[in-house]
Scaffold this motif. Structure first.
Motif, PDB file in Angstrom:
ATOM      1  N   VAL A  51       0.837  -1.208   0.000  1.00  0.00           N
ATOM      2  CA  VAL A  51       0.000   0.000   0.000  1.00  0.00           C
ATOM      3  C   VAL A  51       0.867   1.252   0.000  1.00  0.00           C
ATOM      4  O   VAL A  51       0.611   2.203  -0.745  1.00  0.00           O
ATOM      5  N   LEU A  52       1.931   1.245   0.799  1.00  0.00           N
ATOM      6  CA  LEU A  52       2.812   2.423   0.864  1.00  0.00           C
ATOM      7  C   LEU A  52       3.524   2.666  -0.462  1.00  0.00           C
ATOM      8  O   LEU A  52       3.746   3.814  -0.846  1.00  0.00           O
ATOM      9  N   LYS A  53       3.866   1.589  -1.168  1.00  0.00           N
ATOM     10  CA  LYS A  53       4.492   1.757  -2.479  1.00  0.00           C
ATOM     11  C   LYS A  53       3.528   2.393  -3.467  1.00  0.00           C
ATOM     12  O   LYS A  53       3.921   3.231  -4.273  1.00  0.00           O
ATOM     13  N   ILE A  54       2.254   2.001  -3.411  1.00  0.00           N
ATOM     14  CA  ILE A  54       1.247   2.615  -4.280  1.00  0.00           C
ATOM     15  C   ILE A  54       1.153   4.106  -3.988  1.00  0.00           C
ATOM     16  O   ILE A  54       1.171   4.936  -4.890  1.00  0.00           O
ATOM     17  N   LEU A  55       1.087   4.446  -2.698  1.00  0.00           N
ATOM     18  CA  LEU A  55       0.952   5.850  -2.306  1.00  0.00           C
ATOM     19  C   LEU A  55       2.186   6.656  -2.692  1.00  0.00           C
ATOM     20  O   LEU A  55       2.081   7.833  -3.030  1.00  0.00           O
ATOM     21  N   ASP A  56       3.348   6.035  -2.661  1.00  0.00           N
ATOM     22  CA  ASP A  56       4.586   6.732  -2.994  1.00  0.00           C
ATOM     23  C   ASP A  56       4.669   7.029  -4.489  1.00  0.00           C
ATOM     24  O   ASP A  56       5.078   8.107  -4.888  1.00  0.00           O
ATOM     25  N   VAL A  57       4.270   6.068  -5.321  1.00  0.00           N
ATOM     26  CA  VAL A  57       4.374   6.229  -6.767  1.00  0.00           C
ATOM     27  C   VAL A  57       3.203   7.026  -7.336  1.00  0.00           C
ATOM     28  O   VAL A  57       3.369   7.784  -8.285  1.00  0.00           O
ATOM     29  N   PHE A  58       2.041   6.871  -6.737  1.00  0.00           N
ATOM     30  CA  PHE A  58       0.835   7.556  -7.222  1.00  0.00           C
ATOM     31  C   PHE A  58       0.297   8.474  -6.124  1.00  0.00           C
ATOM     32  O   PHE A  58      -0.532   8.061  -5.319  1.00  0.00           O
ATOM     33  N   PRO A  59       0.760   9.718  -6.075  1.00  0.00           N
ATOM     34  CA  PRO A  59       0.389  10.619  -4.979  1.00  0.00           C
ATOM     35  C   PRO A  59      -1.085  11.013  -4.971  1.00  0.00           C
ATOM     36  O   PRO A  59      -1.575  11.490  -3.952  1.00  0.00           O
ATOM     37  N   ASP A  60      -1.807  10.810  -6.062  1.00  0.00           N
ATOM     38  CA  ASP A  60      -3.216  11.185  -6.032  1.00  0.00           C
ATOM     39  C   ASP A  60      -4.110  10.043  -5.552  1.00  0.00           C
ATOM     40  O   ASP A  60      -5.332  10.158  -5.576  1.00  0.00           O
ATOM     41  N   VAL A  61      -3.521   8.944  -5.052  1.00  0.00           N
ATOM     42  CA  VAL A  61      -4.291   7.880  -4.406  1.00  0.00           C
ATOM     43  C   VAL A  61      -4.345   8.202  -2.916  1.00  0.00           C
ATOM     44  O   VAL A  61      -3.324   8.414  -2.276  1.00  0.00           O
ATOM     45  N   ASP A  62      -5.537   8.261  -2.388  1.00  0.00           N
ATOM     46  CA  ASP A  62      -5.741   8.582  -0.978  1.00  0.00           C
ATOM     47  C   ASP A  62      -5.650   7.306  -0.139  1.00  0.00           C
ATOM     48  O   ASP A  62      -6.232   6.271  -0.503  1.00  0.00           O
ATOM     49  N   LEU A  63      -4.928   7.355   0.966  1.00  0.00           N
ATOM     50  CA  LEU A  63      -4.732   6.195   1.828  1.00  0.00           C
ATOM     51  C   LEU A  63      -6.061   5.627   2.306  1.00  0.00           C
ATOM     52  O   LEU A  63      -6.312   4.428   2.212  1.00  0.00           O
ATOM     53  N   TYR A  64      -6.919   6.496   2.833  1.00  0.00           N
ATOM     54  CA  TYR A  64      -8.190   6.025   3.373  1.00  0.00           C
ATOM     55  C   TYR A  64      -9.093   5.493   2.269  1.00  0.00           C
ATOM     56  O   TYR A  64      -9.846   4.548   2.481  1.00  0.00           O
ATOM     57  N   TRP A  65      -8.987   6.056   1.086  1.00  0.00           N
ATOM     58  CA  TRP A  65      -9.809   5.576  -0.019  1.00  0.00           C
ATOM     59  C   TRP A  65      -9.386   4.170  -0.436  1.00  0.00           C
ATOM     60  O   TRP A  65     -10.224   3.291  -0.602  1.00  0.00           O
ATOM     61  N   ILE A  66      -8.080   3.946  -0.591  1.00  0.00           N
ATOM     62  CA  ILE A  66      -7.648   2.624  -1.055  1.00  0.00           C
ATOM     63  C   ILE A  66      -7.873   1.553   0.010  1.00  0.00           C
ATOM     64  O   ILE A  66      -8.172   0.408  -0.302  1.00  0.00           O
ATOM     65  N   LEU A  67      -7.761   1.916   1.286  1.00  0.00           N
ATOM     66  CA  LEU A  67      -7.939   0.919   2.338  1.00  0.00           C
ATOM     67  C   LEU A  67      -9.408   0.616   2.633  1.00  0.00           C
ATOM     68  O   LEU A  67      -9.783  -0.547   2.770  1.00  0.00           O
ATOM     69  N   ASN A  68     -10.241   1.657   2.759  1.00  0.00           N
ATOM     70  CA  ASN A  68     -11.623   1.383   3.150  1.00  0.00           C
ATOM     71  C   ASN A  68     -12.672   2.158   2.358  1.00  0.00           C
ATOM     72  O   ASN A  68     -13.824   2.225   2.767  1.00  0.00           O
ATOM     73  N   GLY A  69     -12.296   2.772   1.268  1.00  0.00           N
ATOM     74  CA  GLY A  69     -13.274   3.416   0.392  1.00  0.00           C
ATOM     75  C   GLY A  69     -13.714   4.802   0.811  1.00  0.00           C
ATOM     76  O   GLY A  69     -14.533   5.419   0.141  1.00  0.00           O
ATOM     77  N   LYS A  70     -13.184   5.316   1.902  1.00  0.00           N
ATOM     78  CA  LYS A  70     -13.554   6.660   2.357  1.00  0.00           C
ATOM     79  C   LYS A  70     -12.598   7.664   1.733  1.00  0.00           C
ATOM     80  O   LYS A  70     -11.409   7.409   1.621  1.00  0.00           O
ATOM     81  N   GLY A  71     -13.100   8.807   1.346  1.00  0.00           N
ATOM     82  CA  GLY A  71     -12.270   9.800   0.694  1.00  0.00           C
ATOM     83  C   GLY A  71     -12.569   9.799  -0.791  1.00  0.00           C
ATOM     84  O   GLY A  71     -13.637   9.354  -1.224  1.00  0.00           O
ATOM     85  N   SER A  72     -11.647  10.283  -1.571  1.00  0.00           N
ATOM     86  CA  SER A  72     -11.901  10.385  -3.005  1.00  0.00           C
ATOM     87  C   SER A  72     -10.690   9.918  -3.803  1.00  0.00           C
ATOM     88  O   SER A  72      -9.562   9.926  -3.317  1.00  0.00           O
ATOM     89  N   PHE A  73     -10.982   9.511  -5.024  1.00  0.00           N
ATOM     90  CA  PHE A  73      -9.912   9.179  -5.965  1.00  0.00           C
ATOM     91  C   PHE A  73     -10.294   9.780  -7.297  1.00  0.00           C
ATOM     92  O   PHE A  73     -11.403   9.584  -7.773  1.00  0.00           O
ATOM     93  N   PRO A  74      -9.418  10.508  -7.940  1.00  0.00           N
ATOM     94  CA  PRO A  74      -8.119  10.978  -7.434  1.00  0.00           C
ATOM     95  C   PRO A  74      -8.304  12.051  -6.371  1.00  0.00           C
ATOM     96  O   PRO A  74      -9.366  12.650  -6.254  1.00  0.00           O
ATOM     97  N   LYS A  75      -7.244  12.252  -5.614  1.00  0.00           N
ATOM     98  CA  LYS A  75      -7.285  13.287  -4.575  1.00  0.00           C
ATOM     99  C   LYS A  75      -7.567  14.639  -5.201  1.00  0.00           C
ATOM    100  O   LYS A  75      -7.280  14.861  -6.372  1.00  0.00           O
TER     101      LYS A  75
END
Length: 158
Positions: A51-75
């Motif tokens: 998950v951290l590698k995804i967030l590092d390479v793709f900064p517009d992926v939101d941590l809370y969105w990828i883990l539990n669907g809360k937030g938005s994509f793209p940021k």
């Protein structure tokens, strides 16, 4: 707890958004292609490192969105800009730390230290080993390390 099926769906959304296939995505974030395949099939759960590698390479992926669907994509744009600024500052701090350590190491490694008014050192006579042609240095022996051809070693502390 992360729902695997939902995580896989969000991962597929990311792949579609960037027009990447699974193997290209795996190469981009630096994981094995097989681990990406196992994740997409639901066989394995995502690791924190993944998950951290995804967030590092793709900064517009939101941590809370990828883990539990809360937030938005793209940021939102301001969140991405904030992330980029933080990364730049972090990189500058790392570069500054490395360069200052290199300066210290270069100075300490290659410079000679001269101390004035030092008492002349007294040499300690140590018996020479019959099996070695190395002359002992001044001071006490801290430890002796034997390296074997098979890659093992033994440490002796007198």
């Amino acid at each position: 707890m992360v729902n695997i099926d939902d995580f896989v769906k969000r991962l597929e959304i990311i792949l579609d958004y960037y027009s990447l296939n699974a193997s290209t995505f795996a190469d981009k974030i630096g994981v094995q292609r097989s681990s990406m395949s196992h994740l997409l099939s639901g066989r394995n759960k995502p690791s924190l490192d993944f998950v951290l590698k995804i967030l590092d390479v793709f900064p517009d992926v939101d941590l809370y969105w990828i883990l539990n669907g809360k937030g938005s994509f793209p940021k939102r744009e301001e969140e991405i800009e904030s992330f980029k600024i933080e990364k730049d500052l972090e990189n500058e701090r790392t570069i500054a730390t490395i360069s200052s350590q290199e300066n210290i190491m270069a100075h300490d490694l290659f410079s000679s230290i001269e101390i004035e008014n030092e008492k002349p050192s007294q040499s300690i006579k140590q018996p020479e080993s019959k099996t070695s042609n190395i002359t002992p240095a001044e001071g006490e022996i801290e430890k002796i390390v034997f390296f074997y051809k098979n890659g093992t070693f033994k440490v002796y502390v007198p």
